[in-house]
Structure formats: C-alpha cells, structure tokens
Design a protein around this motif. Structure first.
Motif, PDB file in Angstrom:
ATOM      1  N   GLY A  37       0.794  -1.211   0.000  1.00 28.50           N
ATOM      2  CA  GLY A  37       0.000   0.000   0.000  1.00 28.50           C
ATOM      3  C   GLY A  37       0.833   1.271   0.000  1.00 28.50           C
ATOM      4  N   CYS A  78       2.897   9.126   5.351  1.00 30.43           N
ATOM      5  CA  CYS A  78       1.497   9.304   4.962  1.00 30.43           C
ATOM      6  C   CYS A  78       0.592   8.437   5.825  1.00 30.43           C
ATOM      7  CB  CYS A  78       1.288   8.974   3.490  1.00 30.43           C
ATOM      8  SG  CYS A  78       1.249   7.209   3.121  1.00 30.43           S
ATOM      9  N   GLU A  79       1.219   7.541   6.628  1.00 22.83           N
ATOM     10  CA  GLU A  79       0.494   6.737   7.617  1.00 22.83           C
ATOM     11  C   GLU A  79      -0.360   5.627   7.010  1.00 22.83           C
ATOM     12  OE1 GLU A  79       0.404   7.284  11.121  1.00 22.83           O
ATOM     13  OE2 GLU A  79       1.674   9.059  11.181  1.00 22.83           O
ATOM     14  N   MET A  80      -0.244   5.394   5.706  1.00 23.00           N
ATOM     15  CA  MET A  80      -1.062   4.361   5.084  1.00 23.00           C
ATOM     16  C   MET A  80      -0.684   2.971   5.621  1.00 23.00           C
ATOM     17  SD  MET A  80      -3.556   4.134   3.016  1.00 23.00           S
ATOM     18  CE  MET A  80      -3.786   5.011   1.490  1.00 23.00           C
ATOM     19  N   TYR A  82       0.570   2.092   8.478  1.00 23.49           N
ATOM     20  CA  TYR A  82       0.096   1.905   9.846  1.00 23.49           C
ATOM     21  C   TYR A  82      -1.423   1.682   9.858  1.00 23.49           C
ATOM     22  CZ  TYR A  82      -0.559   3.126  14.821  1.00 23.49           C
ATOM     23  OH  TYR A  82      -0.887   3.133  16.153  1.00 23.49           O
ATOM     24  N   ALA A  83      -2.120   2.437   9.004  1.00 20.23           N
ATOM     25  CA  ALA A  83      -3.582   2.309   8.974  1.00 20.23           C
ATOM     26  C   ALA A  83      -4.010   0.903   8.567  1.00 20.23           C
ATOM     27  CB  ALA A  83      -4.178   3.330   8.012  1.00 20.23           C
ATOM     28  N   ARG A  84      -3.239   0.255   7.699  1.00 23.78           N
ATOM     29  CA  ARG A  84      -3.662  -1.044   7.184  1.00 23.78           C
ATOM     30  C   ARG A  84      -2.929  -2.213   7.804  1.00 23.78           C
ATOM     31  NH1 ARG A  84      -3.940   0.827   0.907  1.00 23.78           N
ATOM     32  NH2 ARG A  84      -5.875   1.991   1.038  1.00 23.78           N
ATOM     33  N   CYS A  85      -1.917  -1.946   8.639  1.00 25.81           N
ATOM     34  CA  CYS A  85      -1.119  -3.053   9.180  1.00 25.81           C
ATOM     35  C   CYS A  85      -1.986  -3.951  10.059  1.00 25.81           C
ATOM     36  CB  CYS A  85       0.042  -2.519  10.007  1.00 25.81           C
ATOM     37  SG  CYS A  85       0.967  -3.837  10.830  1.00 25.81           S
ATOM     38  N   PRO A  86      -2.040  -5.246   9.739  1.00 22.11           N
ATOM     39  CA  PRO A  86      -2.870  -6.142  10.551  1.00 22.11           C
ATOM     40  C   PRO A  86      -2.334  -6.296  11.976  1.00 22.11           C
ATOM     41  CG  PRO A  86      -1.631  -7.377   8.916  1.00 22.11           C
ATOM     42  CD  PRO A  86      -1.415  -5.931   8.618  1.00 22.11           C
ATOM     43  N   MET A  87      -1.081  -5.929  12.190  1.00 19.63           N
ATOM     44  CA  MET A  87      -0.519  -6.048  13.524  1.00 19.63           C
ATOM     45  C   MET A  87      -0.386  -4.678  14.198  1.00 19.63           C
ATOM     46  SD  MET A  87      -0.315  -9.261  13.674  1.00 19.63           S
ATOM     47  CE  MET A  87       0.787  -9.906  14.932  1.00 19.63           C
ATOM     48  N   SER A  88      -0.953  -3.667  13.602  1.00 20.27           N
ATOM     49  CA  SER A  88      -0.919  -2.302  14.147  1.00 20.27           C
ATOM     50  C   SER A  88       0.494  -1.837  14.502  1.00 20.27           C
ATOM     51  CB  SER A  88      -1.815  -2.173  15.385  1.00 20.27           C
ATOM     52  OG  SER A  88      -3.111  -2.575  15.090  1.00 20.27           O
TER      53      SER A  88
END
Lengths: 190, 666, 280
Positions: A37, A78-80, A82-88
């Motif tokens: 992503g 852009c934090e994308m 982190y937003a989508r990481c399944p492990m946060s």
C-alpha cells in the motif's frame, strides 16, 4: 533497568527502535501489506516490510544498510502502512526514529541530500522567524542544494498571485522559539 | 478415639529430593491419634496401596492421610484403595507435598518443616471427617443435539445408532448447514451435496431421531443426566402433517425478491420458501418478517393455491418441554461478510465476494448453475484473485487467530475456477499455506503445479474498482516486497471464520465457557476436546473453533461416544460434596432462621423452602433445603448464611477450622 | 463562545486563499473567531523527521498559547497542522513525563484542555445546520472530494470519519448542490513534503489522483489541506506530463466551494490565486 522478566529484549537497532518508539520489530509477520500500500515503495531501496525484516535479523550489517537506506528518507509519513497493518505496527513512528538516528550517526543516504536539506532549511526558517517564511526558506534550500534553477519558473506566478510574501511575518517571542531549538535539536547542527 | 494412618510418598525423587520423608513420618507418627506413620517410594504403586490397605485392616484405622502429589492426580486412586479395605473413601485425604512443597522449594530443614505442617493440618481435618455416601442420580437416555449441520447430523446418527433417542433441533428451515452450501470438497473434490444428502435423509427417517427444524433452545434447567429443556418451535405457518411439499406455494408467492440465505445473497427467494431443493424436511415455511400478509395485512395467495389447504396464518410459536440426559452443541460458525473490510471497499463492489459465495457460484445448485460468473454483469471472469487470510490473523481487526479452513478451500476454489474457465488466470495472495492434513499439501501443490494457479506471497493492501475492473494492490514478499498490481474481474475474499451470532448468549444459557471470540470452550485443550466444563454438555464441530468437515465429523463421533458412554449406565454417581442445611432436635429443628439469602445467592437454583410440620400438619418452621441433584458444591450459600447453618460435606466448618487451627497452634 | 484559529504557515503564504475562504465563510455564518496570538509553525514533516522532542514542543507551544488565551476550541484548517497538533496532544496526555519535559522546554504550561477541530468538523458544527437554506448558487458540478492523509490518519488518534473511503466532505458538498463522485484515490498521498525536494515523485503520486478524478468525470477536486491543494494545483505541469495529457480540473478548498454556493465574492474567496483556472 526494569526487573520485569517479560520485557521485550532484542539487541541492536531493533532494540533501540523498541526503546524509543515501542515498536516491536518481532511483531511483524512479513505479510507485506505495508509495502503493497506504500505510495513510495517503488522508489525505495528497501520497501517497509523489508526494513522490518532487516531489523528482525539483528544482523549489524543489515542494520547499517537500514540506517544508510534511501527508504527512510523517501517515506512520506502518509500513515497508510500503519492504517492497514494487521498487527498495528507504527512504522511511521519507527521511520522518524531511524531518520533521527541516521542523522545523528552521519549515515544519511547521499541520495537523500535534497530531502534533508529541505527539512533543515524548513526548520531554520522556523528557528529564526517562528514560522515557515517561504521566500527565505526557498533561498536557503537552494543555497544548500545548488538546485538554483528548479522551480524558479514557479516564483513569478506565485508572486503575481500573492502567494509569496516578500517580508517575513516574525513571531514576537523569538527568543522563546530559539530556546526551544536550543533545548531539542542543538546536538544536530542545522 | 481417632486412629489415623499417615503415608508419606517419596514420589520417586520428586518429593524426597528436597523433603526428608523419613523425618516427616517420624514426627507425624508422634501426634495424638496417629496410629501408624510410614514413608514409601511410590505410594500409588500396587505395593504402596497394599501398605495402606494392610494398615486399615490391621490397625483398624478410622482415617487415612496420604502425603504425596496433588489430589487431582491420585485422590481417586487412594480413596478406592481405602474403600476396598473397608474404610469409607471420604475418610481418606491427601496432603500435597509435591506441588505445594517439594517442587517449589529448595532442599532444607524449612522445606521438611513445611511438609510436616502440611501433613499435620490434614491429619487434624481427617479427625473431623465424616463418612459420606456417593449420590446416585437417574439418567434420562435421550440426547439433545443443537444444530443440524454436518456435526449435528453425525452426532445425532451416531447416538441414535447406539440405541438411544435423539432430539435434533435446527434454527433454519432445513438441516444441512454450511456443508449443504458447498460445491466440491477438498482434498478429493467429491460433491458436497452428494455425500451429505444421504445423511440428511437418514436423519429424517431414523426411528430414534426426532427432528425439529425452525426451532431454537428456549431455556435449560437441571444437570447431567437430568436436564429439562424448553424448545421454541417457531411458527412455520404451515401444517406440516398436511403439507405434501408440492411447492406450488413457492411458485405463486408474489414476494420474490428476497436475498436467499442459502445462496449467500447471490440469488433470491420467495417469502414462503424451501431453502434448497434437497432440503430436509422438504416443506416450506413462511418468513414472517418478509411475507406481505404478515407485514401489510393482505395477500394470502399461497393459501388460495395450496391444494392441501395446509397454510396456517394463525399458527403461533410453540414451546415444548423435554427431559434429556445429555446435550451436544453443534451450532457451527459464520464467516465475515465483505462489508467488514474498509480496504476492500466496505462490501460495496458486487464482484468482491466471500469464499462461501464462491461456493454457491461453483455449485450446480447455485444461482449460476455452477458456472463461474460475476454477480455484477454475469460475465465469466478472465482474471480472478483470491485473497487468503481476509480478516484472519489480523489483530487490528480483532481476529488474531487462523481460520484454518481457508488455505484449503482457496486452493480448491482456484482449482475449480481453472477447471471451469479454460484459459482463465487465477491468483492467490497468501501469507502461509497451512495444509496440514491427509493429502492436503498434495492438493495445494496440484493447484499450483497442474492447474497453474499463481500463488503470490503477500497480503493485499487495497482493492478498488476502475473501468469495470477490480484493481488489486499487493506485494510479492518473495521478490523483496515488490509491488504487484492485478486488474481482476472478480475478487474472492477468504473471510475469517467467526462464532455464530448468538453464540455468547447460548453459552450463557447453558453455563458453557467460551473464548474471547465466542467460540465454545472445551474442558481441556488436549485431553477433553469434546467435553465442556459443564458435565453432560458436549461439543462438535466449528462452534468450538474453525473446523473442516473431517474434523467436525470426527468431533461429532467423539461427542456421540461420550453421550453413549453416559447413557450406558442407568444411574450416575456423583461426589457427595454438596451443601446441607443442618437439622437439630425439636423444638429448634434447624439453626436456619429462614431468611433465604442462600436461595437468592445460589447460582444453580438448588435451594428450596421446606416446611417442618407437626403431626397435625401445622407448619412449625420454614427452613432452607438443598436439592442434592442440583447442588454443585460451590459453597456460595455457605458464605451467605448468617447463622452458619449450611455446610459443604467434606469441607464443613469444623473440618476446615481444625485444619487452620492445626497450623496456628503449632 | 469564541472559536480559536490556528492558520499555520501555509495559510499565511502560498495558500492564503484557504485562510481567506475560511474567514469569509466563518464571517458569513456569524461565527466568532480569534487567531491564536503569536503562534508558531507546527514543525511539519521536517521536525518529526529530524527530532522527536522538537516535533512535540512546537505544536505544544501553540496549544499552550491557546489555553493561555482562554480558548476552548480551535479550528486548524491545514490537515497537516491538524494531525501534528492532535498527535502531540495525544502523546503528551498519554505520557505525563513527556508532558512535563515538553512544558520545561517550552517554558509554558500545557494541560490539554483545548479541543482541536479540522475544517470539516468546524463546518459540521457551525455551518452545516444552516447550510442548505443559505445556498443561493448551487455548486452544480461533479466533484471528487479528496481527503489526503492527515485528515483521517493516524485514525486511532484523529478518529475522524472512516479510515478508508471517508464520506464527510462528500456529505457536506452534496448539501451545496454538488454531486460527489465515487472514486478510488480519496486518501492516497499526494506527495506532500516531497513537493520541492523530489518533484518527480509528486508528479507521479498527484498524477494518479488527478488522473482518476478526471477519468471518472470530476469537474472539480475539493480539498481541505493546503499541501494537497498546492501539489494538485501548482504541480499541474508535472502531473500533466506524468499523465501525458492536459487535465484542467480546478482544485478548490471546501470553504471556497461553500463560499461560491452561498454567493460570496470569488475574489474574497481567493479563487484568482489558483494556478489551474477555476472555471466552475
């Protein structure tokens, strides 16, 4: 240090990342969703998930490559990821730390010179005026990078449209701002 | 005068390595009331047990203390040995010298002293112990199976075939569960319906099975061997005895555009409906929430056309009460829907579907008659992407566990696609391929090597629609996390398997534990996989965790064997460790003052009011009484009783105090 | 109650039309607003890329000043400033030691009492209830609402709208008479701070955004962030050269679009300052 037997112990750069950002590199299971992503991953030498993997190894040579990588500089926060990481996993926070560390150890990637100059010129402007004084900043940035001609075509139309102020709007409490810079970033000469 | 025998076990070296066993035996032997005290290497061995038996007979012991491991290990062993020698088994107690002393301390005098203290407390307790008799309760030899999927079907058939009665309840209009929705099954690719429907028919025809479809558990009372359950038979608005199942009503119903649950929303059904052609029973029900008559007050077209005059609009839910001896929970699972995924468009794109929806597309009984066609425009997808671990292994989405079945069914889906769409391109995005099972890995390899499915190791970050194509953004982590973008015609998400809606509520109703994800909890993860922590209630299939068909069937047979074992006895023996309210000589009758605080405190509704009458039948006093069948011996009432009128047998106030005092009066 | 106003640097310089339009709309709806006195730069990407403490101290100073000046609520129209201020507040309230340390650096007390609004939250609270009745010139165009990164991410902290495919701007624009389109790049990054230091990247990233909006028939792109606006607008030459075609969809701030719909003067909204001519 702490006597908690469950504390996260990993040596090397991964350990430092944890101490400074609470990001556990071992938490990453290499699914690659961040790299998939990331808008910049194709411009990176190592996509975000590879950076995580390199840190997981604890291998000093790979850690060195991380600090010297271009990836950490082209990351836009852009934090994308982190937003989508399944492990946060807070990769942007980790990237901030790696950038700071790379500067501290004078290992910043040579290709990142312009990006770093941008940041430094930006902060210089803030240091002296309290704000981002655009013309002063451009001038400073261009002196640093010698990219005199780039974007020069944008300046006249910007002035025409009233988008550039010739005179900086100075903050009143300039000594206060200067003191903030002294207490925080003084180690890294800007 | 008490004559207590004390037997100190070395447990090989487990105890004797840190505790001076001989010294313990010697010191304890000098206590008042101790008739014999000795130590031995393995008290649980035959010679060890014989030492105890011999001492009981020769010394006329009134109580026995075995100081060895945890009573969880060997209390039954030693109590049985005592009983064989003629001593009431509840006069035998254990002091735990292993887990509570030798394993947790270093060798030394203090350790030996602690062992002595532990033994002394138990000696004092045993002096006050009373003989108890096991409680016998009758067994109702009928099982209730909740859920009519493959697990419930298998459990019902196995119990019924062992000669016992079964009541099978299913909340939907037909049995069959998820398995009836599947196209082919891995790893053999045999048709799911073909292997399932004979079992469904067998259930319907079995003389030992009573089937209630469109029925749910209303409430439950009682305990192992003696449950009383209430079942709500939801109104089908049909007289089932008269209905011939001709199906005319379903063709005439004007209310046709309701998403079919059986087809996972990919097809429609009428308001009066039979969920699928092979349904058992093959008789329709009226969906009251959708039927025009129920919602708007007029229509009744089905009634007009029904040749058998079987429609009953005034039918109401019926509650029936049945006694059962055991319960098998086989309520299955659900899958997350596509709206669970923000990054895959919140379920807005019709061509992004779940694995279960793909099953319907691939099934000959499905909306496309088995052709793989995309829902939006019916086109055959030339490129298809399968996304494994959609929602599973995803802490951020609250589902950290692996759903277990997706790797296999995704390989099957890709394979079926390649078989059905010649020249089509299929991709599987995966993180790991978990194919542990007989012929499972071979199956996945076949998909890759023979059917040409492209496996890409990486999670998909986003799917969006553009120009009628679905853009799938992933990365190939085996190529240095190189970005991969695929223009697909259809995307299939292997969405996470989750507990059924209402699982938590059902578990609470049944006093069955459940995990944080609302799957029912087994009593022991290895050794009691089909038992729950409530005696007499067993688990089968995916209500316990995501399970594939072979595992569900194996579990169901396991649970059925447990039920059959239970039903092989006419009576159950229970430990007599239950609460009793004391009885005293008239005119007091009992120290109970009848405040009945205990009644409201008891979680098992085991406390009743008892009227004490004189010969003329006049009530002299009303006191609490414990129903020994219901009491679980938890002791809550004991703590609540203000007059200390209730005792737990085996742990009376007197017994426990003497234990504590022995420690304090060193 | 007086609403505090933190313009941030861009709104005083290259994106002054954003400030102009925010203030014009605010005035049109009689909202009391007061600029935070002697505010400083939030530090933006530069600060958090180079020094963590600096990246917290600069926004904390702004928040402390707002508190000192008696403000309870501030609107931060720049999405990047909004995210930096919100992240600072979150970090400091989570970590009391850090809060003390930053207060020492700034020589200013910080309590975390100010609530931080982005421009859409401000509009939703004070403008939306009366918006429809005020529309005199419905914004009758197909619009692509572009949220960018910092309005919605990091979502755990900002907790605004939904993290993918947000809708708040679309809802707001619909009330002005516009037709928001469904498109794929609502929250993809425009290239932000690489605008100057790595213009080629921005051409590519912003190019994909403008390209998708154009492909789906948008007549205007609506934004709420000065960085997004200047990348999509001022970098249109690079964008068009990346796309290999000329796309002249204008990029409007949401406050400009609302201003147009309620009949405010185009000049007061700063529309003449755009590079891509605003023909809508």
């Amino acid at each position: 240090m702490s006597s908690d037997p469950h504390q996260y112990v990993i040596s090397g750069l991964g350990g430092e990342v944890f101490e400074n950002t609470e990001v556990k590199v071992s938490h990453c299971y290499q699914c690659g969703k961040c790299s998939a992503g990331c808008p910049l991953s194709e411009e990176m030498d190592y996509p975000p998930s590879m950076i995580m993997r390199m840190l997981q190894t604890g291998n000093p040579e790979l850690e060195e490559k991380v600090l010297r990588s271009f990836s950490i500089w082209v990351c836009l926060t852009c934090e994308m990821c982190y937003a989508r990481c399944p492990m946060s996993i807070d990769i942007p926070k980790m990237m901030d730390f790696l950038r700071e560390k790379a500067i501290e150890e004078k290992k910043a990637n040579p290709k990142a010179k312009q990006i770093i100059s941008f940041h430094k010129s930006f902060l210089d402007s803030v240091k002296y005026t309290g704000k981002m004084y655009e013309i002063g900043f451009y001038a400073d940035y261009k002196t640093r990078t010698l990219k005199i001609l780039d974007d020069m075509l944008l300046v006249p139309p910007m002035i025409k449209r009233g988008k550039l102020s010739i005179i900086p709007e100075l903050i009143k409490d300039r000594s206060g701002i200067a003191s903030i810079f002294r207490k925080t970033i003084k180690k890294n000469k800007t | 005068m008490a004559k207590i025998g004390v037997f100190i076990c070395h447990c090989g070296e487990n105890i004797s390595a840190t505790v001076d066993c001989a010294k313990v035996a010697e010191v304890v032997g000098k206590y008042d009331g101790v008739a014999i005290s000795l130590d031995y290497k393995y008290m649980c061995s035959d010679p060890g047990q014989n030492l105890i038996k011999k001492a009981i007979v020769e010394k006329g012991l009134t109580g026995v203390v075995v100081a060895s491991c945890s009573p969880r290990m060997h209390e039954p062993t030693f109590r049985k040995a005592c009983a064989e020698a003629g001593l009431n088994p509840y006069m035998c107690e254990m002091a735990n010298l292993r887990e509570h002393c030798s394993w947790v301390h270093e060798k030394g005098e203090a350790t030996t002293q602690k062992a002595i203290d532990l033994v002394r407390t138990i000696v004092e307790k045993v002096k006050h112990n009373q003989s108890l008799d096991a409680i016998k309760v009758p067994v109702t030899k009928t099982a209730l199976v909740i859920g009519g999927g493959i697990a419930g079907i298998q459990a019902s058939l196995d119990i019924a075939n062992s000669g016992h009665k079964v009541i099978l309840i299913e909340k939907d209009p037909s049995i069959g569960g998820h398995m009836s929705q599947l196209s082919e099954t891995f790893p053999t690719l045999d048709c799911s319906q073909c292997i399932l429907t004979p079992r469904m028919v067998e259930v319907a025809q079995h003389p030992n099975i009573t089937l209630y479809t469109y029925a749910e558990l209303e409430s439950i009372d009682g305990f192992i061997g003696n449950f009383k359950v209430k079942i709500r038979k939801k109104a089908k608005s049909i007289d089932e005895k008269i209905c011939t199942g001709c199906g005319l009503c379903t063709t005439k119903c004007p209310n046709k555009k309701n998403p079919s649950e059986f087809n996972e929303g990919l097809g429609n059904r009428t308001a009066i409906y039979v969920p699928f052609p092979q349904a058992v029973p093959n008789k329709p029900v009226i969906d009251k929430a959708l039927c025009t008559y129920y919602t708007k007050g007029k229509c009744k077209i089905c009634e007009k056309f029904c040749p058998a005059h079987a429609i009953r609009f005034d039918q109401e839910d019926e509650i029936i009460e049945v006694p059962v001896g055991a319960i098998v929970l086989a309520t299955g699972f659900a899958v997350k829907k596509t709206d669970f995924f923000p990054e895959y468009g919140y379920g807005r794109h019709p061509d992004i579907i779940t694995g279960l929806q793909f099953e319907r597309l691939a099934s000959a009984s499905g909306p496309t008659l088995g052709e793989i066609r995309r829902p939006s425009d019916g086109k055959i997808p030339e490129t298809i992407v399968f996304v494994a671990c959609a929602g599973s292994r995803d802490e951020a989405k609250g589902i950290p566990y692996c759903s277990k079945i997706c790797c296999m069914y995704t390989a099957k889906h890709a394979m079926l696609y390649q078989h059905k769409v010649h020249g089509g391109k299929s991709y599987v995005f995966y993180m790991d391929i978990r194919a542990g099972g007989k012929m499972y890995d071979e199956f996945v390899r076949r998909a890759i090597e023979e059917d040409g499915v492209n496996y890409i190791r990486g999670r998909v970050s986003r799917v969006y629609e553009k120009n009628g194509k679905l853009i799938v953004k992933g990365a190939d982590t085996l190529l240095g996390a190189m970005p991969v973008e695929i223009e697909a015609d259809m995307v299939v998400l292997a969405t996470a398997g989750v507990a059924n809606e209402g699982a938590e509520e059902l578990a609470q109703k049944l006093h069955v534990s459940y995990d944080p994800y609302h799957f029912f909890a087994e009593a022991h993860p290895k050794l009691k996989p089909v038992e729950t922590n409530t005696a007499g209630i067993f688990l089968a299939g995916a209500c316990q965790a995501p399970r594939d068909i072979p595992e569900s069937v194996a579990m169901a047979s396991g649970a059925a064997a447990k039920v059959a074992g239970l039903f092989s006895q006419d009576e159950l023996t229970r430990e007599p460790l239950i609460a009793v309210v004391n009885r005293q000589a008239p005119p007091v009758f009992s120290s109970c003052v009848g405040c009945f605080l205990c009644m409201s405190a008891c979680p098992y509704h085991a406390i009743e009011k008892e009227e004490i009458k004189n010969r003329q039948g006049e009530v002299l006093k009303t006191v609490a009484k414990v129903n020994p069948g219901l009491c679980q011996g938890c002791g809550t009432c004991v703590a609540f009783c203000r007059t200390k009128s209730i005792d737990i047998q085996g742990y009376t106030h007197e017994e426990v105090y003497s234990e504590v005092m022995a420690l304090l009066n060193d | 109650m007086t609403l505090g106003f933190y313009p941030g640097c861009s709104l005083k310089g290259s994106s002054r039309e954003y400030a102009e339009s925010v203030l014009a709309v605010v005035k049109a709806f009689n909202i009391q607003i007061q600029e935070i006195d002697d505010w400083n730069c939030c530090g933006a990407t530069a600060a958090h890329s180079l020094n963590k403490e600096l990246s917290l101290a600069l926004p904390a100073r702004v928040l402390s000043l707002a508190e000192k000046q008696g403000l309870k609520e501030i609107v931060v129209p720049c999405a990047a400033c909004y995210a930096r201020l919100s992240m600072t507040q979150h970090e400091l309230l989570k970590n009391p030691e850090l809060k003390t340390r930053i207060a020492e650096i700034n020589n200013l007390e910080y309590n975390g009492t100010v609530s931080i609004l982005n421009v859409i939250q401000m509009l939703d609270r004070y403008v939306t209830p009366n918006l429809e009745s005020r529309v005199v010139k419905p914004f009758g165009h197909k619009v692509a609402c572009y949220y960018g990164c910092y309005l919605v991410r990091p979502h755990e902290i900002l907790n605004f709208d939904r993290v993918e495919e947000p809708l708040s701007m679309d809802t707001l624009m619909a009330k002005t008479g516009a037709t928001p389109i469904d498109w794929a790049f609502k929250t993809e990054c425009c290239g932000a701070s690489l605008s100057i230091s790595r213009t080629s990247s921005v051409g590519r990233l912003s190019g994909k955004i403008v390209g998708d909006a154009s492909d789906r028939g948008a007549e205007a792109i609506i934004v709420a962030c000065p960085m997004c606006q200047s990348n999509l607008d001022m970098r249109r030459k690079e964008i068009n050269s990346y796309l290999g075609k000329r796309i002249d969809i204008p990029v409007l701030y949401i406050t400009q679009a609302i201003g147009l719909a309620i009949g405010l003067d185009r000049k007061a909204l700063g529309l003449q300052r755009h590079f891509v001519k605003v023909k809508v």
